[in-house]
Scaffold this motif. Sequence first.
Motif, short mmCIF file in Angstrom:
data_model
loop_
_atom_site.label_atom_id
_atom_site.label_comp_id
_atom_site.label_asym_id
_atom_site.label_seq_id
_atom_site.Cartn_x
_atom_site.Cartn_y
_atom_site.Cartn_z
N ARG A 211 0.81 -1.22 0.00
CA ARG A 211 0.00 0.00 0.00
C ARG A 211 0.84 1.27 0.00
O ARG A 211 0.44 2.28 -0.58
CB ARG A 211 -0.93 0.00 1.21
CG ARG A 211 -2.00 -1.08 1.16
CD ARG A 211 -2.87 -1.05 2.42
NE ARG A 211 -3.83 -2.14 2.41
CZ ARG A 211 -5.03 -2.09 1.84
NH1 ARG A 211 -5.39 -0.98 1.21
NH2 ARG A 211 -5.84 -3.13 1.88
N ASN B 126 -7.79 1.60 -0.19
CA ASN B 126 -7.83 0.84 -1.45
C ASN B 126 -7.94 1.72 -2.68
O ASN B 126 -7.38 1.42 -3.74
CB ASN B 126 -9.00 -0.14 -1.43
CG ASN B 126 -8.83 -1.22 -0.38
OD1 ASN B 126 -7.72 -1.58 -0.02
ND2 ASN B 126 -9.95 -1.73 0.13
N GLU B 127 -8.68 2.81 -2.57
CA GLU B 127 -8.93 3.67 -3.73
C GLU B 127 -7.65 4.14 -4.40
O GLU B 127 -7.64 4.38 -5.62
CB GLU B 127 -9.75 4.90 -3.31
CG GLU B 127 -11.16 4.59 -2.87
CD GLU B 127 -11.28 4.35 -1.38
OE1 GLU B 127 -12.35 4.60 -0.82
OE2 GLU B 127 -10.29 3.89 -0.77
N HIS C 32 -5.20 2.53 -5.20
CA HIS C 32 -4.57 1.49 -6.02
C HIS C 32 -5.50 0.94 -7.10
O HIS C 32 -5.24 -0.14 -7.65
CB HIS C 32 -4.07 0.36 -5.11
CG HIS C 32 -3.12 0.84 -4.05
ND1 HIS C 32 -1.81 1.11 -4.32
CD2 HIS C 32 -3.32 1.16 -2.75
CE1 HIS C 32 -1.21 1.55 -3.20
NE2 HIS C 32 -2.12 1.59 -2.24
N ALA C 33 -6.55 1.67 -7.41
CA ALA C 33 -7.53 1.19 -8.39
C ALA C 33 -6.90 0.93 -9.75
O ALA C 33 -7.20 -0.08 -10.41
CB ALA C 33 -8.68 2.19 -8.50
N CYS D 117 -16.24 -0.69 4.90
CA CYS D 117 -16.18 0.09 3.66
C CYS D 117 -14.95 -0.28 2.85
O CYS D 117 -14.96 -0.21 1.61
CB CYS D 117 -16.20 1.58 3.97
SG CYS D 117 -14.82 2.15 4.99
N SER D 118 -13.88 -0.68 3.52
CA SER D 118 -12.66 -1.12 2.83
C SER D 118 -12.93 -2.40 2.05
O SER D 118 -12.39 -2.60 0.95
CB SER D 118 -11.53 -1.33 3.84
OG SER D 118 -10.37 -1.83 3.22
N CYS E 274 -14.95 -1.52 -1.11
CA CYS E 274 -14.07 -0.94 -2.13
C CYS E 274 -13.20 -2.00 -2.79
O CYS E 274 -12.98 -1.98 -4.00
CB CYS E 274 -13.21 0.15 -1.50
SG CYS E 274 -12.13 1.00 -2.68
N GLU F 275 -15.66 -3.84 -5.20
CA GLU F 275 -16.29 -3.06 -6.27
C GLU F 275 -15.29 -2.27 -7.11
O GLU F 275 -15.53 -2.07 -8.31
CB GLU F 275 -17.33 -2.12 -5.67
CG GLU F 275 -18.52 -2.86 -5.04
CD GLU F 275 -19.60 -1.93 -4.55
OE1 GLU F 275 -19.29 -0.73 -4.32
OE2 GLU F 275 -20.74 -2.39 -4.38
N LYS F 276 -14.19 -1.82 -6.52
CA LYS F 276 -13.24 -0.99 -7.27
C LYS F 276 -11.94 -1.69 -7.61
O LYS F 276 -11.30 -1.37 -8.62
CB LYS F 276 -12.95 0.29 -6.49
CG LYS F 276 -14.17 1.18 -6.31
CD LYS F 276 -13.83 2.49 -5.65
CE LYS F 276 -15.06 3.38 -5.51
NZ LYS F 276 -14.75 4.69 -4.86
N LEU F 277 -11.53 -2.65 -6.78
CA LEU F 277 -10.28 -3.37 -7.04
C LEU F 277 -10.52 -4.78 -7.59
O LEU F 277 -9.58 -5.51 -7.85
CB LEU F 277 -9.42 -3.44 -5.78
CG LEU F 277 -8.45 -2.27 -5.56
CD1 LEU F 277 -9.18 -0.94 -5.46
CD2 LEU F 277 -7.62 -2.49 -4.30
#
Length: 349
Positions: free
Chosen positions: A144, A180-181, A183-184, A208-209, A212, A215-217
């Motif tokens: 990260r 996480n956002e 590293h999308a 929420c992590s 994400c 849904e995003k990674l």
Amino acid sequence: MEMSLMRRLPKIELHCHLDGSMRPATAAQIAEEEGIELSCADLRELTERMTAPPSCSSLVEYLERFELPLLLMQTRSALKRIAYEAAEDAALDNVRYVEVRFAPQLHTRGGLSVDEIVTAVAEGLSEAEARYGHCVRMILICMRHHGQMDNEEVVRAASRFVSLGVVGVDLAGDEAGYPNELHAEVFELAHRLGLPITIHAGEAAGACSIRCAVEKLRARRIGHGVRLREDAEVTQLIRERRIPLELCVISNVQTKAVPSMDHHPIRDYLDSGLLVTVNTDNPTVSGTNQTREYENLARRFRFSERDIKNVARHAIEAAFVDEERKRQLKASFEREWRELGLTAGEAQA
């Protein structure tokens, strides 16, 4: 189930860090060979430096145990040996399939390239696999706190080395400090390259992590996920999408991801239909192996023979290998259970 049977059970391991698996005796030998001063009086003191107490004061205290192994994991010979021994230890614990994960960029301080690092680990794992007959695969970790270029290099290496046993990529490190956002784009690249993705989430940050990560990674599995229960909507999302959780119960308590063993959600997760898997995380740092994890489940969470068989079946289904390999694992798994005289019912839906 009798505790004496636990070691003989066939097991599946999806979440095992290479740098958390180094044998203390090996650390001492590598340090001597490479002229590295460890400032330890004896092997007992060295072991204490590499092993976390049953309950750490914080995640920071737990992570301190990785400083010494990483110092010693900077040469091809050291990486190959440590990889071999990690796979050997799994085989001796009757683990039939194991995915060993590591972050190549953490092993470059001695001048090795990412490709050299992955190749050295692959050599060690494949030699152990050839000797013991189990199946050993690799997951490459993006950190990260590393920049996009470094992490993209890891993802591209993972794609190049599928033939050597790389089966996926991961994101690990300071979850709260580097969400996480950030590293999308890196994991969009991994998705385009066809790499299965697992993400450390819901450990040091909330549900929420986890949302994400999925849904995003594009995570197909979640590493840990103990804080999933904080959000019923995210819990339902994970259940509906059938996203497996890589739970590491003993480690989760040590790192304070959960406050105590009594507060760990594994029993509730399994009973509510989530796809729970059981893993060691860091065998040396946590002083554990799969047998000890199973024993803990039976003793502290009343896991029955059926429960243990279910989590193992979940792990086979969740493994980042092809369907033919999964079919072989399922067949050998069922055969070994029958040979042990265990006839637990069908896995839960």
